[in-house]
Design a protein around this motif. Sequence first.
Motif, PDB file in Angstrom:
ATOM      1  N   VAL A  89       0.643  -1.606  -0.082  1.00 31.92           N
ATOM      2  CA  VAL A  89      -0.141   0.026   0.046  1.00 31.92           C
ATOM      3  C   VAL A  89       0.840   1.221   0.326  1.00 31.92           C
ATOM      4  N   THR A  90       2.228   1.371   0.558  1.00 28.10           N
ATOM      5  CA  THR A  90       2.669   2.775   0.803  1.00 28.10           C
ATOM      6  C   THR A  90       3.207   2.703  -0.439  1.00 28.10           C
ATOM      7  N   THR A 134      -5.739  15.954  -8.996  1.00 24.95           N
ATOM      8  CA  THR A 134      -4.279  15.863  -9.087  1.00 24.95           C
ATOM      9  C   THR A 134      -3.718  15.188  -7.650  1.00 24.95           C
ATOM     10  N   THR A 135      -2.517  14.927  -7.485  1.00 18.57           N
ATOM     11  CA  THR A 135      -2.099  14.399  -6.244  1.00 18.57           C
ATOM     12  C   THR A 135      -0.110  14.848  -6.610  1.00 18.57           C
ATOM     13  N   LEU A 136       0.246  15.319  -5.047  1.00 15.51           N
ATOM     14  CA  LEU A 136       1.805  15.076  -5.214  1.00 15.51           C
ATOM     15  C   LEU A 136       2.036  15.094  -3.744  1.00 15.51           C
ATOM     16  N   ARG A 137       2.542  13.238  -3.777  1.00 18.86           N
ATOM     17  CA  ARG A 137       3.050  13.771  -1.849  1.00 18.86           C
ATOM     18  C   ARG A 137       4.270  12.113  -2.173  1.00 18.86           C
ATOM     19  N   GLU A 138       5.444  12.882  -0.812  1.00 20.61           N
ATOM     20  CA  GLU A 138       5.956  11.622  -1.179  1.00 20.61           C
ATOM     21  C   GLU A 138       5.585  11.009  -0.737  1.00 20.61           C
ATOM     22  N   ILE A 139       6.438   9.454  -1.312  1.00 15.39           N
ATOM     23  CA  ILE A 139       6.224   8.552  -1.108  1.00 15.39           C
ATOM     24  C   ILE A 139       7.265   8.042   0.560  1.00 15.39           C
ATOM     25  N   VAL A 140       6.298   6.971   1.659  1.00 16.88           N
ATOM     26  CA  VAL A 140       7.240   6.867   2.842  1.00 16.88           C
ATOM     27  C   VAL A 140       6.963   5.769   2.691  1.00 16.88           C
ATOM     28  N   ALA A 141       7.681   4.501   2.053  1.00 19.92           N
ATOM     29  CA  ALA A 141       7.571   3.116   2.286  1.00 19.92           C
ATOM     30  C   ALA A 141       8.012   2.635   3.441  1.00 19.92           C
ATOM     31  N   ASP A 176      11.165   7.098  -0.412  1.00 23.26           N
ATOM     32  CA  ASP A 176      10.683   6.303  -1.927  1.00 23.26           C
ATOM     33  C   ASP A 176      10.725   7.747  -2.212  1.00 23.26           C
ATOM     34  N   GLY A 177      11.011   8.287  -3.091  1.00 29.00           N
ATOM     35  CA  GLY A 177      10.299   8.976  -3.895  1.00 29.00           C
ATOM     36  C   GLY A 177       9.264   9.834  -3.908  1.00 29.00           C
ATOM     37  N   CYS A 228       8.676   8.487  -8.760  1.00 30.82           N
ATOM     38  CA  CYS A 228       9.021   9.173  -9.075  1.00 30.82           C
ATOM     39  C   CYS A 228      10.661   9.095  -8.502  1.00 30.82           C
ATOM     40  N   ALA A 229      11.439   9.473  -8.583  1.00 28.01           N
ATOM     41  CA  ALA A 229      12.858   9.713  -7.870  1.00 28.01           C
ATOM     42  C   ALA A 229      12.615  11.127  -7.124  1.00 28.01           C
TER      43      ALA A 229
END
Lengths: 98, 436
Positions: A76-77, B404-411, B314-315, B375-376
């Motif tokens: 999901v992340t 639209t959405t723009l967010r930092e990915i926290v994996a 994570d991008g 994206c990186a």
Amino acid sequence: MRLHDLAHGRTGDKGDVSNISVIAYRAEDFPRLLADLTPARVAAHLGQPEASVTRHVLPQLQALNFVLRGALTGGVTRSLALDAHGKCLSSVLLDMDL
Amino acid sequence: MTTIRIGAGAGFQGDRIGPAVDLAERGGLDFLVFECLAERTIALAQQARLADPAAGFDPRLERRLRAVLPACAKAGTRIVTNMGAAHPRAAAARARAVVAELGLDLKVAAVTGDDVLDRIGGQVLDETGRPARDLGARLISANAYIGVGGIVAALAQGADIVICGRASDPALFLAPLVHHFGWAMDDWTRLGRGTLVGHLLECSAQITGGYFADPGVKDVPGLAHLGFPLAEVAEDGTAVITKLPGTGGLVSRATCTEQLLYEIHDPARYMQPDVIADFSGVTLDQIGPDRVRVAGAGGQAPSGLLKVSVGYRDGWLGEGQISYAGANCVARGELGLEILDERLREAAILERRGDLIGAQAEAPREVRLRYAARCADRLTAQSVAEEVEALYLCGPAAGGGVTTTLREIVAIASTLMPAGQVPVRAELEEVQHAPA
């Protein structure tokens, strides 16, 4: 006949693993689910590799639990899917023709 | 036989507050538990704490406590919650302030020790196969799923409100049972049964008819006024799952079976910090309207290893959506996807997908184009969102309703750590009443 006529179910997610329960409404239909819902058939219906699907059987609850590894495109992340949890997978499975 | 009554006041961070107030006011509860941490929530909270040292706990903590504390104080209902997220001490301080403001006399405890960021570096992560330290500055958080120990200690010291960060979700419910009944920590059967109670309650309304309704097939009465669940638990760990009279929803064998298997892999081996619970022989019996008797769980000794969730940057995700409806909508949507692929061909995108939602229908009258990319860097992700928006003027005819959405990915990655390396503490402090 669709699986939806005989059973209900729920999807859960942990990391990149999805699990889908399939529960017979009536005890007399459970043997049919047991015979028809092989891991191979479920994998094919959901477009997953056969080896990624494990089936657990709970006869006293007339329930099956399918575990699908790697089914959530990274989890999901980081998944790009609109339904990143794979919440809809149980309904997609219940759409199967028997 | 005495039973204790334990209720679920929240099953996720965004859960509804009204049903918890109802439980606090009418439930006659011994304990009310709020489970508010998803896999990623704690990493996001840690980011908030980095930005503001007083933050890092659940932003709804104060709202939830203000709503339920007057009734809880009156009924003697004690609260257990993981709303401490990345900062249980700050959460406890805020809770003490709320208690004092309401003029109540309640003890608040913080349970700490789940944060293992300072010793995660050498641990190899399952997902990357590399030590956590290789993530460098991208590493945000590392939290172990702790068991009941710290919560039980806080309750034993008389805490009325226990606030922890990351703990196993069922442990939030198991801890009050261990405390109240004095269960031995090697009584695997009772610990397994208490884990089952916790597992069934931890998602609040998912066992009272939420996430369940399928009109005409699985109807749920009064879904708009859905009540949250409570369990009446006996000393031997067997329980009855029910809800308050007059609330909407339903507690049935079917709702309980769905929740029993929710997020479960091998039902015979549900790995927990304090026990490996066995749900494979669980029985569920409808003994009355909205009353299901739960029995048959077991357990065995745990592995001694705790799961640790590691959060890392994570991008960036860039995403956009636009709708096409009416005559020839599918062709216009497909053209939109082709244009986006072409315009973003040179962009530094790590992974992308384009979908036409609704196009699989027999004769679609409306489709929604969705384009998403990982994206990186932030700018590239932003350009993805902007190119979808630009389809308004520079795309196919009559596209509408762009979002639209723009967010930092926290994996999240995971690893295992010996429980001995995760010392847990209960920190209690008396409430200082504000001067009158």
